[in-house]
Design an enzyme around this catalytic site. Structure first.
Site, PDB file in Angstrom:
ATOM      1  CG  HIS A   1      -2.746  -6.892  10.104  1.00  0.00           C
ATOM      2  ND1 HIS A   1      -1.221  -6.507   9.809  1.00  0.00           N
ATOM      3  CD2 HIS A   1      -3.307  -5.794  10.504  1.00  0.00           C
ATOM      4  CE1 HIS A   1      -1.469  -5.074   9.517  1.00  0.00           C
ATOM      5  NE2 HIS A   1      -2.519  -4.726  10.052  1.00  0.00           N
TER       6      HIS A   1
ATOM      7  CD  GLU B   1      -1.198   0.318   3.543  1.00  0.00           C
ATOM      8  OE1 GLU B   1      -1.574   1.275   3.862  1.00  0.00           O
ATOM      9  OE2 GLU B   1      -1.505  -0.634   4.521  1.00  0.00           O
TER      10      GLU B   1
ATOM     11  CB  CYS C   1      -2.371  -4.577   6.324  1.00  0.00           C
ATOM     12  SG  CYS C   1      -2.142  -2.880   7.083  1.00  0.00           S
TER      13      CYS C   1
HETATM   14  N1  CAA Z   1       0.452   2.343  30.641  1.00  0.00           N
HETATM   15  C1  CAA Z   1      -0.242   1.219  30.571  1.00  0.00           C
HETATM   16  N2  CAA Z   1      -1.104   1.289  29.307  1.00  0.00           N
HETATM   17  C2  CAA Z   1      -1.404   2.583  28.963  1.00  0.00           C
HETATM   18  C3  CAA Z   1      -0.936   3.767  29.530  1.00  0.00           C
HETATM   19  C4  CAA Z   1       0.080   3.662  30.383  1.00  0.00           C
HETATM   20  N3  CAA Z   1       0.775   4.550  31.073  1.00  0.00           N
HETATM   21  N4  CAA Z   1      -1.598   4.696  29.080  1.00  0.00           N
HETATM   22  C5  CAA Z   1      -2.443   4.432  28.192  1.00  0.00           C
HETATM   23  N5  CAA Z   1      -2.568   3.020  28.173  1.00  0.00           N
HETATM   24  C6  CAA Z   1      -3.173   2.168  27.285  1.00  0.00           C
HETATM   25  C7  CAA Z   1      -4.761   2.341  27.192  1.00  0.00           C
HETATM   26  O1  CAA Z   1      -5.422   2.028  28.185  1.00  0.00           O
HETATM   27  C8  CAA Z   1      -4.866   1.738  25.938  1.00  0.00           C
HETATM   28  O2  CAA Z   1      -5.203   0.220  26.172  1.00  0.00           O
HETATM   29  P1  CAA Z   1      -6.599  -0.317  26.295  1.00  0.00           P
HETATM   30  O3  CAA Z   1      -7.157   0.096  24.588  1.00  0.00           O
HETATM   31  O4  CAA Z   1      -6.283  -2.004  26.262  1.00  0.00           O
HETATM   32  O5  CAA Z   1      -7.435   0.189  27.332  1.00  0.00           O
HETATM   33  C9  CAA Z   1      -3.749   1.726  24.852  1.00  0.00           C
HETATM   34  O6  CAA Z   1      -2.647   2.081  25.758  1.00  0.00           O
HETATM   35  C10 CAA Z   1      -3.794   2.724  24.118  1.00  0.00           C
HETATM   36  O7  CAA Z   1      -4.074   4.036  24.748  1.00  0.00           O
HETATM   37  P2  CAA Z   1      -5.276   4.710  23.924  1.00  0.00           P
HETATM   38  O8  CAA Z   1      -6.420   3.936  23.423  1.00  0.00           O
HETATM   39  O9  CAA Z   1      -5.490   6.104  24.745  1.00  0.00           O
HETATM   40  O10 CAA Z   1      -4.361   5.231  22.438  1.00  0.00           O
HETATM   41  P3  CAA Z   1      -4.752   6.201  21.479  1.00  0.00           P
HETATM   42  O11 CAA Z   1      -6.524   6.315  21.383  1.00  0.00           O
HETATM   43  O12 CAA Z   1      -4.076   7.322  21.750  1.00  0.00           O
HETATM   44  O13 CAA Z   1      -4.164   5.650  20.316  1.00  0.00           O
HETATM   45  C11 CAA Z   1      -4.518   4.096  18.413  1.00  0.00           C
HETATM   46  C12 CAA Z   1      -4.290   4.158  19.853  1.00  0.00           C
HETATM   47  C13 CAA Z   1      -6.048   4.465  18.140  1.00  0.00           C
HETATM   48  C14 CAA Z   1      -4.283   2.374  18.011  1.00  0.00           C
HETATM   49  C15 CAA Z   1      -3.721   4.603  17.526  1.00  0.00           C
HETATM   50  O14 CAA Z   1      -2.463   4.174  18.041  1.00  0.00           O
HETATM   51  C16 CAA Z   1      -3.796   4.540  15.861  1.00  0.00           C
HETATM   52  O15 CAA Z   1      -4.740   5.280  15.457  1.00  0.00           O
HETATM   53  N6  CAA Z   1      -3.080   3.623  15.442  1.00  0.00           N
HETATM   54  C17 CAA Z   1      -3.191   3.418  13.853  1.00  0.00           C
HETATM   55  C18 CAA Z   1      -4.519   2.538  13.786  1.00  0.00           C
HETATM   56  C19 CAA Z   1      -4.480   1.197  13.971  1.00  0.00           C
HETATM   57  O16 CAA Z   1      -3.279   0.686  14.207  1.00  0.00           O
HETATM   58  N7  CAA Z   1      -5.612   0.300  13.972  1.00  0.00           N
HETATM   59  C20 CAA Z   1      -5.503  -0.866  14.117  1.00  0.00           C
HETATM   60  C21 CAA Z   1      -6.797  -1.670  13.409  1.00  0.00           C
HETATM   61  S1  CAA Z   1      -6.645  -1.390  11.712  1.00  0.00           S
HETATM   62  C22 CAA Z   1      -5.587  -2.316  11.085  1.00  0.00           C
HETATM   63  O17 CAA Z   1      -4.890  -3.202  11.485  1.00  0.00           O
HETATM   64  C23 CAA Z   1      -4.653  -1.754   9.746  1.00  0.00           C
HETATM   65  C24 CAA Z   1      -3.466  -1.357  10.073  1.00  0.00           C
HETATM   66  O18 CAA Z   1      -2.668  -1.976   9.867  1.00  0.00           O
HETATM   67  C25 CAA Z   1      -3.346   0.153  10.180  1.00  0.00           C
END
Ligand code: CAA
Length: 512
Positions: free
Chosen positions: A262, A95, A129
């Protein structure tokens, strides 16, 4: 050709089609996720514990999708000794688009020039992906089809996963995987169970063609991933019921010796394994619920579609499936936690990680579940079966030996400070699609045998060179040694280099 056709008829159609050999390439530079937490000013543990990431591989402006795939394909061809003349199909899944017309596959054709082989079907496939899985399915289908001419197929998938600074950036990564596909494979793609789920969603997409960065709805992307998993598992289970022996139990996680996913970030993979355990729980008739589910009765009334972000369900089934996760999935997360999301090669990096930590005894005859997800969305659950041939010279033994240097290669990477990583991302942003352009990244830090961009001319034509296979660079020296050593493991016999591999029919018949 007529004599070749008769040779095909005598031999019958190919059996046990799947992956014969596999190679992974990841960048020689990485950033530590704990250091990144401090640099980004987020709470300690968010990236390392919350997302499950340890390090993130990244590329300077010296590498692009073409160079990544050139490196992975060169590695595969050199280590497997398959012979460029013996390839009849080459598929690319990616991609990371740098040209709206010219395919990565066509760039890879320069590696075939010396062999004179231009009779090679296949082209690039794109959907987030998922492209690597589409490419693998195409390759397997070709070998199993009436169009097969007896040669191998090769699948190359690669991506540079980069995000704008912010919440998604720590879920980046980069890498490429190349796979040799043919009959009598070490890892055979199981027939009749492959299950897909496809839908129209805007969870992650790249509408801005001038930028490397995607537009992401993180929460929606996780929901789409989990709902695709539920759908694929349900369809796979239905198909499994049709092909299984009457005496064997219905589909459940216990049917898989390993379960790979994945991996956008490792925590989601652990949640996904727990999700399958929750599916198994809901699918088990009430009267058959065993001790294993004691204390979970309250979740019997829950519906899959209401629980994507249900913390209680998630926690209960993560606890319930911890042992299964440790046994069936954790070994496959080595590259995912150390390199990050590689997009199309992510699932296949999981397979390499599993192979590197397997023995012939553990992999032979085992069923490996493979869940592929590409946003947008396209998802497939399929399974691979380890070959039953477990001799010391078997293809399976060679496949496992070929990955013996994986840990050593990971350790040989150069760790870069987060501020330098951020500057590198900025440089990529500013120079993306620039022409003419001469990259400034240091080529000395690259692993031996890495292809890199030397310049882009004023007509946007991109030129590449290859870093020497032997180098005096201290950081990459360990890899150099391992690469040479491993290459020799796969070299069975100089006069007949193909003797360790299932023989391509065409090369046999043309020798007759
Ligand atoms: N210690 C331990 N854990 C902590 C913490 C700390 N100090 N602070 C936060 N966390 C935890 C949170 O509780 C959360 O865990 P849970 O969901 O289990 O509760 C985790 O860390 C992440 O924190 P947030 O949910 O607050 O994170 P965020 O919203 O800021 O970002 C995300 C997370 C949405 C995945 C972001 O990184 C993102 O958008 N990533 C790209 C999209 C992606 O990867 N999507 C996955 C599915 S799509 C796919 O698979 C296709 C692909 O490859 C992209």
């Amino acid at each position: 050709m007529p004599s070749f056709r008769s040779s095909m008829t005598e031999r019958g159609w190919p059996q046990d089609v799947g992956i014969i050999a596999i190679e992974v390439y990841f960048p020689s530079q990485c950033v530590d996720q704990q250091q990144l937490e401090s640099f980004d000013g987020v709470s300690q543990g968010k990236y390392t514990i919350g997302l499950g990431q340890t390090k993130m591989g990244f590329c300077s402006d010296r590498e692009d999708i073409n160079s990544l795939c050139l490196t992975a394909l060169s590695r595969l061809m050199e280590k497997s000794q398959a012979g460029y003349e013996n390839i009849g199909r080459l598929e690319v899944g990616t991609e990371t688009i740098i040209d709206k017309s010219k395919s990565v596959k066509s760039v890879l054709m320069q590696l075939f020039e010396e062999s004179g082989n231009t009779d090679i079907e296949g082209i690039d496939t794109t959907n987030a992906c998922y492209g690597g899985t589409a490419a693998l399915i195409n390759a397997v289908n070709w070998v199993e089809s009436s169009a097969w001419d007896g040669r191998y197929a090769v699948v190359v998938c690669g991506d540079i996963a980069v995000y704008a600074s912010g919440a998604a950036r720590p879920t980046g990564g980069a890498g490429a995987v190349a796979m040799l596909v043919g009959p009598h494979a070490s890892l055979v793609m199981e027939r009749g169970v492959r299950s897909s789920h496809m839908a129209h969603v805007y969870d992650f997409y790249k509408p801005d063609l001038s930028s490397e960065y995607p537009t992401v709805d993180g929460k929606l992307s996780i929901q789409c991933y989990l709902s695709s998993l539920d759908n694929c598992y349900s369809t796979y289970s239905r198909k499994f019921a049709c092909i299984k022996e009457a005496s064997s139990p219905p589909m459940s996680l216990s049917q898989f010796d390993a379960m790979l996913f994945h991996s956008p970030f490792c925590k989601l993979v652990q949640k996904s394994l727990a999700r399958l355990a929750f599916n198994d729980f809901l699918n088990t008739p009430k009267e058959e619920l065993t001790q294993k589910y004691t204390g979970l009765e309250a979740y019997r009334e829950k519906k899959l579609e209401d629980t994507y972000f249900d913390r209680d369900v998630e926690k209960a089934f993560m606890t319930n499936s911890t042992e299964q996760f440790n046994q069936k999935t954790k070994p496959s997360l080595l590259l995912a936690t150390q390199v990050g999301n590689m997009y199309t090669p992510s699932l296949y990096g999981g397979l390499v990680s599993l192979i590197a930590q397997s023995t012939v005894e553990s992999l032979s005859g085992s069923r490996v579940g493979m869940f592929s997800y590409g946003s947008g969305l396209a998802a497939t659950l399929f399974s691979l079966k380890g070959s039953l041939d477990r001799g010391p010279d078997s293809a399976l033994a060679k496949l496992i030996a070929s990955q013996a240097d994986l840990q050593c290669r990971l350790k040989a990477r150069t760790e870069i400070q987060p501020d330098v990583f951020a500057q590198t991302m900025k440089l990529r942003e500013e120079t993306h699609h620039k022409a003419p352009y001469i990259p400034v990244g240091d080529t000395k830090v690259l692993f031996p045998g890495t292809w890199y961009l030397t310049h882009v001319d004023d007509l946007h034509r991109r030129l590449y060179e290859r870093h020497s296979l032997s180098t005096s660079n201290v950081a990459t020296k360990a890899v150099d040694v391992a690469y040479t050593k491993e290459a020799s493991i796969s070299l069975p016999n100089a006069s007949n280099p193909l003797s360790s591999l299932p023989q391509p029919v065409l090369s046999n018949s043309s020798q007759q």
